[in-house]
Design a protein around this motif. Sequence first.
Motif, PDB file in Angstrom:
ATOM      1  N   ASP A 111     -78.710 -57.102  83.825  1.00  0.00           N
ATOM      2  CA  ASP A 111     -79.682 -55.992  84.399  1.00  0.00           C
ATOM      3  C   ASP A 111     -80.797 -56.945  84.977  1.00  0.00           C
ATOM      4  N   ILE A 112     -81.167 -57.837  84.165  1.00  0.00           N
ATOM      5  CA  ILE A 112     -82.478 -58.679  84.591  1.00  0.00           C
ATOM      6  C   ILE A 112     -81.984 -59.885  85.299  1.00  0.00           C
ATOM      7  N   THR A 113     -82.102 -60.079  86.606  1.00  0.00           N
ATOM      8  CA  THR A 113     -81.287 -61.393  87.058  1.00  0.00           C
ATOM      9  C   THR A 113     -82.003 -61.686  88.389  1.00  0.00           C
ATOM     10  N   PRO A 132     -77.044 -55.125  80.060  1.00  0.00           N
ATOM     11  CA  PRO A 132     -78.512 -55.303  79.586  1.00  0.00           C
ATOM     12  C   PRO A 132     -78.500 -56.398  78.836  1.00  0.00           C
ATOM     13  N   LEU A 133     -79.558 -57.276  79.040  1.00  0.00           N
ATOM     14  CA  LEU A 133     -79.850 -58.553  78.417  1.00  0.00           C
ATOM     15  C   LEU A 133     -80.227 -58.287  76.931  1.00  0.00           C
ATOM     16  N   SER A 138     -81.982 -62.895  76.286  1.00  0.00           N
ATOM     17  CA  SER A 138     -80.761 -63.647  76.241  1.00  0.00           C
ATOM     18  C   SER A 138     -79.670 -62.814  76.778  1.00  0.00           C
ATOM     19  N   ILE A 139     -78.686 -63.654  77.329  1.00  0.00           N
ATOM     20  CA  ILE A 139     -77.235 -62.998  77.840  1.00  0.00           C
ATOM     21  C   ILE A 139     -76.385 -63.093  76.522  1.00  0.00           C
ATOM     22  N   THR A 161     -86.134 -64.947  84.007  1.00  0.00           N
ATOM     23  CA  THR A 161     -86.370 -65.062  82.687  1.00  0.00           C
ATOM     24  C   THR A 161     -86.712 -66.823  82.279  1.00  0.00           C
ATOM     25  N   GLY A 162     -85.884 -67.574  82.889  1.00  0.00           N
ATOM     26  CA  GLY A 162     -85.836 -68.993  82.385  1.00  0.00           C
ATOM     27  C   GLY A 162     -85.011 -69.320  81.181  1.00  0.00           C
TER      28      GLY A 162
END
Length: 356
Positions: A111-113, A132-133, A138-139, A161-162
């Motif tokens: 979802d966050i990428t 969702p992370l 984290s994945i 996110t890094g």
Amino acid sequence: MSRFWSQVVRDLTPYIPGEQPKIANLIKLNTNENPFPPSPKVLAAIQAELGNDAARLRLYPDPNADLLKNAIANQHGVSAKQVFVGNGSDEVLAHAFQALLKHEQAILFPDITYSFYPVYCGLYGVNYRTIPLANDFSINPADYCGQPNGGIIFPNPNAPTGCLLALNAIEQILKANPDSVVIVDEAYVDFGGNSAISLVDRYDNLLVTHTLSKSRSLAGLRVGFAVGHSDLIEALERVKNSFNSYPLDKLAIVGATAAMEDKAYFEQTCRAVIETREQLSADLRSLGFEVLPSAANFIFTRHPQHDAAQLAKSLREKSIIVRHFKLPRIDQFLRITVGTDAECKALTEVLREILG
Ligand SMILES: Cc1ncc(COP(=O)(O)O)c(C=O)c1O
């Protein structure tokens, strides 16, 4: 909107790249460019290619960019048949969406990428489902196992996110999805991760993409590549040869080749960026910021007492630009590119003033 627009164009939501402001004396920490210039061998190779005779530009470049493919293959211990090159990894990714991810089933990504993924889905009509992370961003590999899908894509380290996913977690995803292509977008892997290119000979469903924009300081030259099984590469070549035979010009081919071959410079500049990143993370933590652990050339951070949009605005007033995403879950974060030591010091000092 115009009556001449196709339905596809009407429905597009284009990607918005980070700003490239035309303002002097700016500290630009918003688009994850490398603070160091490219290897001096890049300029030498470009000058040698041109010589004193601009008429050399009369001829088309090599449509297969064999020189560059061989250099990439040598650096990564694969064969040139396992390498695809394109005009930035964005173009490589775009072809991969069309060639390898466009199937009946929805593809999966976090979802966050990287916010270009849904844009390619819109352009090529690819259905997608976001996963969702975890709360720590984290994945979780298990989330990508046991659900039917048309393919999987995620950056590693993830952007913005890094955060890094270990290679054994990537293997878990590959093993659980033998009938889907899994694309690992390693735009930032050289700043602290282990590349999944080491797995391509064992998994015919793995495609790994890289860019020369970050760790090779060549965002302005527009070069990216993919490594995978030769059947996957052939799919990308088929799309490329149905779209633009010459995505890389002559100067980009020789410049990128020189950058790939200058391993010592590459390793030295990556090490310097990593050292500055760790110093910047420590300095921000001492100002009360929460900083996610980063394996990239940027950090993702929030301050529990200060609104991220307001901080970005205050920094801008002091000629420092960072990236703020007005998106669910991350609208209180700032993504800050690791600049030179001096730029990061200036950032910390200005933040100290802003926070009072
Ligand atoms: C995760 C990720 N992938 C791919 C790219 C594209 O890089 P380029 O097209 O410059 O190779 C970017 C650019 O910022 C990125 O953040």
